[in-house]
Design a protein around this motif. Structure first.
Motif, PDB file in Angstrom:
ATOM      1  N   MET A 153      -2.828 -10.015  17.294  1.00 20.37           N
ATOM      2  CA  MET A 153      -1.670 -10.206  16.408  1.00 20.37           C
ATOM      3  C   MET A 153      -2.169 -10.551  15.002  1.00 20.37           C
ATOM      4  O   MET A 153      -2.916 -11.516  14.827  1.00 20.37           O
ATOM      5  CB  MET A 153      -0.777 -11.324  16.941  1.00 20.37           C
ATOM      6  N   ARG A 154      -1.781  -9.748  13.996  1.00 25.08           N
ATOM      7  CA  ARG A 154      -2.249  -9.944  12.625  1.00 25.08           C
ATOM      8  C   ARG A 154      -1.108 -10.487  11.770  1.00 25.08           C
ATOM      9  O   ARG A 154      -0.025  -9.880  11.701  1.00 25.08           O
ATOM     10  CB  ARG A 154      -2.783  -8.635  12.047  1.00 25.08           C
ATOM     11  N   ILE A 155      -1.373 -11.628  11.120  1.00 27.00           N
ATOM     12  CA  ILE A 155      -0.330 -12.379  10.422  1.00 27.00           C
ATOM     13  C   ILE A 155      -0.801 -12.711   9.016  1.00 27.00           C
ATOM     14  O   ILE A 155      -1.817 -13.387   8.837  1.00 27.00           O
ATOM     15  CB  ILE A 155      -0.010 -13.688  11.200  1.00 27.00           C
ATOM     16  N   ASP A 156      -0.053 -12.261   8.009  1.00 24.90           N
ATOM     17  CA  ASP A 156      -0.374 -12.525   6.597  1.00 24.90           C
ATOM     18  C   ASP A 156       0.794 -13.310   6.001  1.00 24.90           C
ATOM     19  O   ASP A 156       1.897 -12.793   5.873  1.00 24.90           O
ATOM     20  CB  ASP A 156      -0.564 -11.195   5.854  1.00 24.90           C
ATOM     21  N   LEU A 157       0.539 -14.557   5.627  1.00 25.86           N
ATOM     22  CA  LEU A 157       1.624 -15.464   5.234  1.00 25.86           C
ATOM     23  C   LEU A 157       1.705 -15.739   3.729  1.00 25.86           C
ATOM     24  O   LEU A 157       2.229 -16.774   3.317  1.00 25.86           O
ATOM     25  CB  LEU A 157       1.496 -16.789   5.995  1.00 25.86           C
ATOM     26  N   HIS A 158       1.246 -14.804   2.899  1.00 28.12           N
ATOM     27  CA  HIS A 158       1.323 -15.040   1.445  1.00 28.12           C
ATOM     28  C   HIS A 158       1.245 -13.704   0.726  1.00 28.12           C
ATOM     29  O   HIS A 158       0.169 -13.131   0.572  1.00 28.12           O
ATOM     30  CB  HIS A 158       0.168 -15.956   1.032  1.00 28.12           C
ATOM     31  N   THR A 159       2.393 -13.193   0.281  1.00 27.43           N
ATOM     32  CA  THR A 159       2.434 -11.936  -0.462  1.00 27.43           C
ATOM     33  C   THR A 159       3.487 -12.017  -1.563  1.00 27.43           C
ATOM     34  O   THR A 159       4.401 -12.837  -1.514  1.00 27.43           O
ATOM     35  CB  THR A 159       2.780 -10.729   0.444  1.00 27.43           C
ATOM     36  N   HIS A 160       3.346 -11.109  -2.548  1.00 23.74           N
ATOM     37  CA  HIS A 160       4.263 -11.076  -3.690  1.00 23.74           C
ATOM     38  C   HIS A 160       4.762  -9.659  -3.944  1.00 23.74           C
ATOM     39  O   HIS A 160       4.027  -8.687  -3.732  1.00 23.74           O
ATOM     40  CB  HIS A 160       3.564 -11.599  -4.946  1.00 23.74           C
ATOM     41  N   SER A 161       5.982  -9.575  -4.430  1.00 29.08           N
ATOM     42  CA  SER A 161       6.608  -8.287  -4.738  1.00 29.08           C
ATOM     43  C   SER A 161       7.057  -8.276  -6.196  1.00 29.08           C
ATOM     44  O   SER A 161       6.811  -9.219  -6.950  1.00 29.08           O
ATOM     45  CB  SER A 161       7.811  -8.054  -3.812  1.00 29.08           C
ATOM     46  N   THR A 162       7.752  -7.226  -6.579  1.00 31.52           N
ATOM     47  CA  THR A 162       8.288  -7.140  -7.939  1.00 31.52           C
ATOM     48  C   THR A 162       9.373  -8.171  -8.207  1.00 31.52           C
ATOM     49  O   THR A 162       9.816  -8.310  -9.348  1.00 31.52           O
ATOM     50  CB  THR A 162       8.851  -5.736  -8.211  1.00 31.52           C
ATOM     51  N   ALA A 163       9.808  -8.900  -7.185  1.00 31.94           N
ATOM     52  CA  ALA A 163      10.752  -9.996  -7.425  1.00 31.94           C
ATOM     53  C   ALA A 163      10.088 -11.117  -8.211  1.00 31.94           C
ATOM     54  O   ALA A 163      10.781 -11.952  -8.804  1.00 31.94           O
ATOM     55  CB  ALA A 163      11.302 -10.535  -6.106  1.00 31.94           C
ATOM     56  N   SER A 164       8.743 -11.150  -8.221  1.00 31.87           N
ATOM     57  CA  SER A 164       8.029 -12.073  -9.125  1.00 31.87           C
ATOM     58  C   SER A 164       6.947 -11.298  -9.837  1.00 31.87           C
ATOM     59  O   SER A 164       7.237 -10.517 -10.747  1.00 31.87           O
ATOM     60  CB  SER A 164       7.503 -13.310  -8.381  1.00 31.87           C
ATOM     61  N   ASP A 165       5.677 -11.432  -9.433  1.00 33.72           N
ATOM     62  CA  ASP A 165       4.604 -10.801 -10.205  1.00 33.72           C
ATOM     63  C   ASP A 165       3.777  -9.810  -9.403  1.00 33.72           C
ATOM     64  O   ASP A 165       2.651  -9.496  -9.775  1.00 33.72           O
ATOM     65  CB  ASP A 165       3.703 -11.866 -10.826  1.00 33.72           C
ATOM     66  N   GLY A 166       4.326  -9.286  -8.319  1.00 31.40           N
ATOM     67  CA  GLY A 166       3.663  -8.211  -7.597  1.00 31.40           C
ATOM     68  C   GLY A 166       4.046  -6.864  -8.182  1.00 31.40           C
ATOM     69  O   GLY A 166       4.962  -6.764  -9.006  1.00 31.40           O
ATOM     70  N   THR A 167       3.368  -5.810  -7.754  1.00 31.33           N
ATOM     71  CA  THR A 167       3.671  -4.473  -8.267  1.00 31.33           C
ATOM     72  C   THR A 167       4.401  -3.592  -7.261  1.00 31.33           C
ATOM     73  O   THR A 167       4.852  -2.506  -7.615  1.00 31.33           O
ATOM     74  CB  THR A 167       2.379  -3.751  -8.714  1.00 31.33           C
ATOM     75  N   ASP A 168       4.509  -4.029  -6.001  1.00 36.19           N
ATOM     76  CA  ASP A 168       5.277  -3.299  -4.994  1.00 36.19           C
ATOM     77  C   ASP A 168       6.680  -3.891  -4.896  1.00 36.19           C
ATOM     78  O   ASP A 168       6.842  -5.117  -4.927  1.00 36.19           O
ATOM     79  CB  ASP A 168       4.630  -3.409  -3.610  1.00 36.19           C
ATOM     80  N   THR A 169       7.684  -3.031  -4.760  1.00 41.41           N
ATOM     81  CA  THR A 169       9.011  -3.551  -4.473  1.00 41.41           C
ATOM     82  C   THR A 169       8.985  -4.220  -3.107  1.00 41.41           C
ATOM     83  O   THR A 169       8.079  -3.958  -2.286  1.00 41.41           O
ATOM     84  CB  THR A 169      10.058  -2.426  -4.459  1.00 41.41           C
ATOM     85  N   PRO A 170       9.964  -5.075  -2.803  1.00 37.04           N
ATOM     86  CA  PRO A 170       9.985  -5.684  -1.465  1.00 37.04           C
ATOM     87  C   PRO A 170       9.983  -4.651  -0.344  1.00 37.04           C
ATOM     88  O   PRO A 170       9.307  -4.840   0.675  1.00 37.04           O
ATOM     89  CB  PRO A 170      11.284  -6.499  -1.484  1.00 37.04           C
ATOM     90  N   ALA A 171      10.719  -3.550  -0.532  1.00 41.34           N
ATOM     91  CA  ALA A 171      10.744  -2.501   0.489  1.00 41.34           C
ATOM     92  C   ALA A 171       9.386  -1.843   0.637  1.00 41.34           C
ATOM     93  O   ALA A 171       8.909  -1.595   1.759  1.00 41.34           O
ATOM     94  CB  ALA A 171      11.807  -1.457   0.138  1.00 41.34           C
ATOM     95  N   GLU A 172       8.735  -1.558  -0.481  1.00 46.61           N
ATOM     96  CA  GLU A 172       7.398  -0.963  -0.426  1.00 46.61           C
ATOM     97  C   GLU A 172       6.416  -1.904   0.243  1.00 46.61           C
ATOM     98  O   GLU A 172       5.549  -1.479   1.020  1.00 46.61           O
ATOM     99  CB  GLU A 172       6.914  -0.637  -1.841  1.00 46.61           C
ATOM    100  N   LEU A 173       6.545  -3.183  -0.047  1.00 53.85           N
ATOM    101  CA  LEU A 173       5.603  -4.160   0.502  1.00 53.85           C
ATOM    102  C   LEU A 173       5.678  -4.192   2.021  1.00 53.85           C
ATOM    103  O   LEU A 173       4.637  -4.159   2.696  1.00 53.85           O
ATOM    104  CB  LEU A 173       5.884  -5.545  -0.085  1.00 53.85           C
ATOM    105  N   VAL A 174       6.889  -4.266   2.579  1.00 52.40           N
ATOM    106  CA  VAL A 174       6.970  -4.365   4.046  1.00 52.40           C
ATOM    107  C   VAL A 174       6.508  -3.068   4.700  1.00 52.40           C
ATOM    108  O   VAL A 174       5.898  -3.087   5.783  1.00 52.40           O
ATOM    109  CB  VAL A 174       8.379  -4.762   4.517  1.00 52.40           C
ATOM    110  N   ARG A 175       6.770  -1.931   4.059  1.00 49.47           N
ATOM    111  CA  ARG A 175       6.288  -0.675   4.628  1.00 49.47           C
ATOM    112  C   ARG A 175       4.764  -0.614   4.598  1.00 49.47           C
ATOM    113  O   ARG A 175       4.118  -0.152   5.549  1.00 49.47           O
ATOM    114  CB  ARG A 175       6.907   0.509   3.889  1.00 49.47           C
ATOM    115  N   LYS A 176       4.162  -1.081   3.500  1.00 48.23           N
ATOM    116  CA  LYS A 176       2.699  -1.108   3.418  1.00 48.23           C
ATOM    117  C   LYS A 176       2.113  -2.113   4.410  1.00 48.23           C
ATOM    118  O   LYS A 176       1.029  -1.880   4.964  1.00 48.23           O
ATOM    119  CB  LYS A 176       2.262  -1.444   1.995  1.00 48.23           C
ATOM    120  N   ALA A 177       2.809  -3.228   4.628  1.00 51.05           N
ATOM    121  CA  ALA A 177       2.332  -4.219   5.593  1.00 51.05           C
ATOM    122  C   ALA A 177       2.278  -3.617   6.995  1.00 51.05           C
ATOM    123  O   ALA A 177       1.315  -3.829   7.746  1.00 51.05           O
ATOM    124  CB  ALA A 177       3.233  -5.450   5.570  1.00 51.05           C
TER     125      ALA A 177
END
Length: 286
Positions: free
Chosen positions: A1-25
């Protein structure tokens, strides 16, 4: 089980939209991902709408704090986003971001750097404007080679020539607010010395006594010796140990799942939380 508990999206200072982020995850083989944008939960709805089957979303935020003049970040997981006191504090921090960025731009102009508010606002898009957006403007202008190169005393680091302070929450108050909102509080990258001054381990012990749940140990800004030291400290203080990528899309070199959290620790986080619960994906939007 792989768990990543710290990511950012375009809602702050990331470059992926939230939708893009979860798809990439999901594409990266993660089973669980936490969306922890700076001082905002605005990306959660879009992430949930696009959540692929097989991926679970942990809702959260990374809260801006300051202790004795030292900036620090607190990861808040699975809190009630509508709890009034924590919501008001997040809004207070967020509302101070625009005048702070404008102040940094003014200082950069005085230093001969032709950065503009329009440029920074374009880079930030719909996200909460912050130092990484100003740093990206410096990269665009050829002043520095990378975003990380902007976070130096020469430019935007704490106390740097173009640094401007912003409202940041006392971490003891932040822990109290998160816990009262049913959430779980974890100190993000506590020994990331390349970012500037860090709080002493004695302060981490005091925060543990005040209700801090854990510390983020496995992180790209911690070398192996630092991770070993922090893991020992967590054991002494009875704190949970987490690991994560601190993913920002193309704005940083880290990749999703670069570091991860033990499933037993993740289980304990979900057991402690009462404000919200992890959401399993059911297919998401196309």
């Amino acid at each position: 089980m792989r768990i990543d508990l710290h990511t950012h999206s375009t809602a702050s200072d990331g470059t992926d939209t939230p939708a893009e982020l979860v798809r990439k995850a999901a594409a990266a083989g993660l089973d669980v991902v936490a969306l922890t944008d700076h001082d905002t939960t605005r990306g959660h709805a879009d992430a949930l709408a696009a959540l692929p089957q097989g991926l679970t979303l942990v809702t959260g935020a990374e809260l801006s704090c300051r202790l004795d003049g030292v900036s620090m970040h607190l990861l808040a997981y699975l809190f009630d986003p509508e709890e009034p006191a924590l919501l008001a504090e997040r809004e207070l921090v967020r509302d101070d971001r625009v005048p702070r960025a404008q102040g940094m731009i003014a200082k950069l102009n005085e230093l001969g750097v032709p950065v503009t508010w329009d440029q920074v606002a374009r880079i930030a898009g719909d996200g909460s404007v912050g130092r990484p957006h100003v740093a990206s403007a410096l990269v665009e202008l050829g002043v520095v080679d990378s975003v990380n190169d902007a976070f130096t005393p020469e430019w935007l680091a704490d106390g740097g020539r173009a640094y401007m302070p912003k409202h940041e929450t006392d971490p003891f108050e932040a822990v109290r607010l998160v816990r009262n909102a049913g959430g779980v509080a974890v100190f993000a990258h506590p020994a990331a010395v390349k970012r500037g001054r860090t709080v002493p381990e004695s302060a981490i012990a005091e925060l543990a006594e005040a209700g801090l749940d854990g510390i983020e140990v496995d992180h790209m800004d911690h070398d192996p010796d630092t991770r070993a030291r922090l893991r020992g400290l967590a054991g002494e203080l009875g704190l949970l140990v987490t690991g994560s990528s601190d993913y920002h899309g193309s704005r940083k070199t880290c990749v999703l799942g670069e570091f991860s959290t033990d499933p037993e620790v993740y289980g304990e986080i979900t057991r402690r939380a009462t404000g919200a619960f992890p959401v399993p994906g059911t297919g998401g939007a196309a």
